[in-house]
Design a protein around this motif. Structure first.
Motif, PDB file in Angstrom:
ATOM      1  N   HIS A  93       0.810  -1.344   0.020  1.00 28.76           N
ATOM      2  CA  HIS A  93       0.045   0.135  -0.072  1.00 28.76           C
ATOM      3  C   HIS A  93       0.660   1.294  -0.027  1.00 28.76           C
ATOM      4  CE1 HIS A  93      -3.893  -1.775   1.703  1.00 28.76           C
ATOM      5  NE2 HIS A  93      -4.149  -1.045   0.557  1.00 28.76           N
TER       6      HIS A  93
ATOM      7  N   TYR B 272       0.415   5.225   1.324  1.00 29.00           N
ATOM      8  CA  TYR B 272      -0.476   5.888   2.049  1.00 29.00           C
ATOM      9  C   TYR B 272      -0.089   7.430   2.331  1.00 29.00           C
ATOM     10  CZ  TYR B 272       3.107   4.976   5.800  1.00 29.00           C
ATOM     11  OH  TYR B 272       4.118   4.776   6.322  1.00 29.00           O
TER      12      TYR B 272
ATOM     13  N   SER C 195      -4.960   7.749   5.023  1.00 33.90           N
ATOM     14  CA  SER C 195      -5.777   7.255   4.039  1.00 33.90           C
ATOM     15  C   SER C 195      -4.855   6.354   2.961  1.00 33.90           C
ATOM     16  CB  SER C 195      -6.532   8.156   3.170  1.00 33.90           C
ATOM     17  OG  SER C 195      -7.486   7.640   2.002  1.00 33.90           O
ATOM     18  N   TRP C 196      -5.222   5.153   2.511  1.00 26.36           N
ATOM     19  CA  TRP C 196      -4.512   4.641   1.241  1.00 26.36           C
ATOM     20  C   TRP C 196      -4.781   5.368   0.051  1.00 26.36           C
ATOM     21  CZ3 TRP C 196      -2.078   1.688   4.109  1.00 26.36           C
ATOM     22  CH2 TRP C 196      -2.799   0.765   5.252  1.00 26.36           C
TER      23      TRP C 196
ATOM     24  N   GLY D 232      -3.073   3.906  -2.749  1.00 28.01           N
ATOM     25  CA  GLY D 232      -3.065   2.902  -4.010  1.00 28.01           C
ATOM     26  C   GLY D 232      -2.419   1.594  -3.547  1.00 28.01           C
TER      27      GLY D 232
ATOM     28  N   HIS E 249      -4.963  14.071  -0.987  1.00 26.55           N
ATOM     29  CA  HIS E 249      -5.260  12.931  -1.652  1.00 26.55           C
ATOM     30  C   HIS E 249      -5.784  13.309  -3.096  1.00 26.55           C
ATOM     31  CE1 HIS E 249      -7.545   9.182  -2.706  1.00 26.55           C
ATOM     32  NE2 HIS E 249      -6.722   8.493  -1.636  1.00 26.55           N
TER      33      HIS E 249
ATOM     34  N   THR F 237      -2.703   0.197  -8.411  1.00 25.55           N
ATOM     35  CA  THR F 237      -4.197   0.497  -8.556  1.00 25.55           C
ATOM     36  C   THR F 237      -4.484   1.669  -7.689  1.00 25.55           C
ATOM     37  OG1 THR F 237      -4.606  -2.021  -9.287  1.00 25.55           O
ATOM     38  CG2 THR F 237      -6.580  -0.502  -8.255  1.00 25.55           C
TER      39      THR F 237
ATOM     40  N   GLU G 131      -6.680   4.071  -5.050  1.00 30.46           N
ATOM     41  CA  GLU G 131      -7.698   3.767  -4.007  1.00 30.46           C
ATOM     42  C   GLU G 131      -8.343   5.220  -3.718  1.00 30.46           C
ATOM     43  OE1 GLU G 131      -7.071   1.111  -0.870  1.00 30.46           O
ATOM     44  OE2 GLU G 131      -5.568  -0.121  -2.026  1.00 30.46           O
TER      45      GLU G 131
ATOM     46  N   ARG H 191     -10.551   7.298   2.026  1.00 32.21           N
ATOM     47  CA  ARG H 191     -11.294   6.709   2.980  1.00 32.21           C
ATOM     48  C   ARG H 191     -10.562   6.824   4.292  1.00 32.21           C
ATOM     49  NH1 ARG H 191     -12.244   1.966  -0.548  1.00 32.21           N
ATOM     50  NH2 ARG H 191     -14.350   2.040  -1.238  1.00 32.21           N
TER      51      ARG H 191
END
Length: 297
Positions: free
Chosen positions: A98, A100, A132-133, A135, A186, A200, A202, A205
């Motif tokens: 991940h 972040y 938050s992530w 990707g 973000h 990918t 994300e 959140r």
């Protein structure tokens, strides 16, 4: 004479729902809960011994400084770093990672990576107030993304623990306020071109750790222990914990932060009954200005 235990550090489970645990040599653990009494000392004739590297004891049992949070001699520190993803020396890890954004307080945001299988444990270990992530993907793609975002967003990949501690008693009151800075970053990150195809993205959140750390309504800390010393001891009550830091209300009523990394390498014993044992040295936090200074003197 009480048997000495060897501390291996503080551990957080993903999500923070079970709280932190102190880990001891031999895989024993002590679960920590808010209000728990904490009382321990260091062997009177004790020496702080290097904790070794990669799960192996230091072959020379080198004595290390009481103020070191790494608790490793130079040789073991080099060996540990040589196999560290964080040091960018390990490129063949097949696990997904991940990327972040983590927030530690006003103006304190960092970008980083952690193995997907570890969940949020790394963020709890760092004392991230919210995150938050961004990707997920292969290690090298995650590493390249981290470097691109660090330069494009103007954020570091490390923030000193002293800086994190200094702002914990002045955090915004709501989760939305605490997430505001990483929400903006973000969005900026998602608009950048050049993300690796294998990573990918994300959605935003935010995950807030104030309750997990026990910081919601916790009294402000006035200082931090600088080191453990032979024959010294501490008694107190755990009121909060963030990353490696234990916030202890000591016998005089003040809350003082103990970086649990200072415990590693020592022989830890129960604090003897009664009072009068030497306390570990404490450094007060700098007093914050309460108003803007408009004159030189």
């Amino acid at each position: 004479m009480a048997q000495a235990w060897r501390c291996a550090g503080l551990r957080w489970a993903p999500g923070g729902s079970v709280g932190p645990e102190l880990v001891w040599a031999g895989a024993r653990t002590t679960r920590l809960t808010w209000g728990k009494a904490v009382a321990f000392g260091v062997e009177a004739q004790g020496r702080r011994i290097c904790t070794g590297a990669r799960g192996h004891a230091c072959p020379r049992r080198v004595e290390v400084s009481g103020r070191s949070t790494g608790a490793r001699c130079e040789e073991c520190a080099r060996l540990e770093r040589a196999h560290s993803v964080a040091a960018d020396t390990k490129a063949d890890d097949p696990r997904p990672y991940h990327v972040y954004l983590a927030w530690f307080g006003p103006g304190m945001v960092k970008v980083g990576i952690t193995a997907v299988e570890r969940g949020s444990a790394r963020l709890l270990e760092q004392g991230a107030v919210c995150f938050s992530w961004l990707g997920a993907g292969p290690l090298m793609a995650a590493r390249r993304t981290e470097e691109v975002l660090r330069a494009a967003l103007g954020v570091p990949d490390r923030i000193p623990y002293a800086d994190k501690r200094a702002v914990r008693d002045a955090l915004p009151a709501t989760e939305a306020e605490r997430a505001a800075e990483i929400a903006e970053l973000h969005a900026r990150a998602g608009a950048l071109a050049g993300w690796p195809e294998s990573l990918t993205p994300e959605p935003f959140r935010p995950v807030d750790h104030v309750r997990a750390f026990g910081l919601d309504g916790a009294p402000a800390a006035v200082g931090e222990f600088t080191e453990l010393v032979p024959g010294g001891a501490v008694r107190g009550q755990l009121v909060a914990a963030a990353g490696p830091d234990l916030h202890l209300r000591t016998e005089d009523g003040d809350v003082v932060v103990l970086d649990s990394r200072l415990m590693t390498g020592w022989g830890i014993v129960p604090a003897a009954g009664g009072h009068g044992l030497p306390a570990f040295p404490v450094r007060p936090f700098p007093r914050r200005a309460t108003h803007a200074q408009d004159e030189l003197f």
